[in-house]
Design a protein around this motif. Structure first.
Motif, short mmCIF file in Angstrom:
data_model
loop_
_atom_site.label_atom_id
_atom_site.label_comp_id
_atom_site.label_asym_id
_atom_site.label_seq_id
_atom_site.Cartn_x
_atom_site.Cartn_y
_atom_site.Cartn_z
N LEU A 1 0.82 -1.21 0.00
CA LEU A 1 0.00 0.00 0.00
C LEU A 1 0.85 1.26 0.00
N SER A 2 1.95 1.23 0.73
CA SER A 2 2.85 2.39 0.74
C SER A 2 3.39 2.66 -0.67
N ALA A 3 3.77 1.60 -1.36
CA ALA A 3 4.25 1.76 -2.74
C ALA A 3 3.13 2.29 -3.64
N GLY A 4 1.92 1.81 -3.41
CA GLY A 4 0.79 2.31 -4.19
C GLY A 4 0.52 3.79 -3.95
N PHE A 5 0.62 4.21 -2.69
CA PHE A 5 0.46 5.63 -2.38
C PHE A 5 1.53 6.46 -3.09
N ASP A 6 2.75 5.94 -3.09
CA ASP A 6 3.85 6.67 -3.74
C ASP A 6 3.61 6.81 -5.23
N ARG A 7 3.20 5.71 -5.88
CA ARG A 7 2.91 5.78 -7.32
C ARG A 7 1.77 6.75 -7.60
N ALA A 8 0.76 6.74 -6.74
CA ALA A 8 -0.36 7.67 -6.91
C ALA A 8 0.11 9.11 -6.77
N ALA A 9 0.98 9.38 -5.80
CA ALA A 9 1.50 10.74 -5.61
C ALA A 9 2.27 11.20 -6.85
N ILE A 10 3.04 10.30 -7.44
CA ILE A 10 3.77 10.64 -8.67
C ILE A 10 2.79 10.94 -9.79
N ALA A 11 1.75 10.12 -9.93
CA ALA A 11 0.75 10.34 -10.98
C ALA A 11 0.02 11.66 -10.77
N ILE A 12 -0.35 11.95 -9.53
CA ILE A 12 -1.05 13.21 -9.23
C ILE A 12 -0.13 14.39 -9.53
N ALA B 1 2.06 14.49 -11.74
CA ALA B 1 2.16 14.59 -13.19
C ALA B 1 0.85 15.04 -13.85
N GLY B 2 -0.19 15.28 -13.04
CA GLY B 2 -1.42 15.83 -13.60
C GLY B 2 -2.63 14.91 -13.55
N ALA B 3 -2.50 13.72 -13.01
CA ALA B 3 -3.65 12.82 -12.91
C ALA B 3 -4.68 13.42 -11.94
N GLU B 4 -5.93 13.01 -12.12
CA GLU B 4 -7.01 13.54 -11.29
C GLU B 4 -6.93 12.96 -9.88
N ARG B 5 -6.74 13.81 -8.92
CA ARG B 5 -6.59 13.41 -7.52
C ARG B 5 -7.83 12.68 -7.02
N ARG B 6 -9.00 13.15 -7.37
CA ARG B 6 -10.25 12.58 -6.88
C ARG B 6 -10.36 11.10 -7.19
#
Length: 192
Positions: free
Chosen positions: A155-166, A168-173
């Motif tokens: 899950l920590s790795a998933g949060f990190d990947r999500a933070a990188i995507a966000i 880079a412009g991905a939709e946070r919601r």
């Protein structure tokens, strides 16, 4: 050492960390030279090397400070009456909010593993945000002791990947919604 000497030492050290952080964010670790850091802090290179063994040690102090700031933001978000699920969801949102600080994603998730190595970077994370995540999972998933450590790491790795995507412009919601689905699914699976 007298109190005023300790205060001056800490102020000098913090000025170097602040200057290093600004330059590491603006230019990256590899492109930042120690004379620039010293000049940006209004100090000599001798002062820098008095407080830090080398540029890497200064960078580590910057990363540790950033990781601690993220952990503090997560800890500050939960209310005492939150359910474990609600605390985890609030913590995830606080993590994403904290990672929005200028340059933080780059420092913690891109530069730190490259400069400090994965083992040290993981140890810094484990002492900070990951500790809260592990505790939240343990509260939400009692009896999942054998799976707790792998779940925390995944899950920590998933949060990190999500933070990188966000970043880079991905939709946070969409990531906030995915986290809710994930935690609800974990809880439902273990209730069966």
């Amino acid at each position: 050492m007298s109190r005023s000497n300790r205060e001056r030492t800490e102020q000098t050290r913090q000025a170097l960390i602040d200057a290093g952080r600004r330059l590491f964010v603006d230019k990256g670790y590899a492109e930042t030279a120690t004379p620039e850091i010293a000049a940006a802090a209004g100090m000599t290179r001798g002062a820098l090397y008095h407080h830090f063994e080398d540029k890497k040690a200064l960078f580590r102090a910057v990363v540790e400070g950033e990781a601690h700031a993220v952990a503090e933001a997560i800890a500050a978000c939960s209310a005492p009456d939150d359910t474990p699920r609600d605390a985890l969801i609030a913590g995830a949102a606080a993590y994403f909010d904290a990672m929005m600080a200028e340059g933080r994603t780059r420092l913690l998730l891109i530069e730190a593993p490259a400069v400090l190595g994965l083992r040290l970077t993981h140890a810094i994370d484990a002492d900070n945000a990951e500790t809260t995540l592990r505790a939240g999972l343990a509260a939400m998933l009692p009896g999942a002791d054998a799976a707790l450590e792998p779940l925390t790491v995944l899950l920590s790795a998933g949060f990190d990947r999500a933070a990188i995507a966000i970043e880079a412009g991905a939709e946070r919601r969409s990531y906030d919604q995915a986290i809710t689905v994930l935690f609800d699914s974990l809880a439902d699976h273990l209730r069966r």
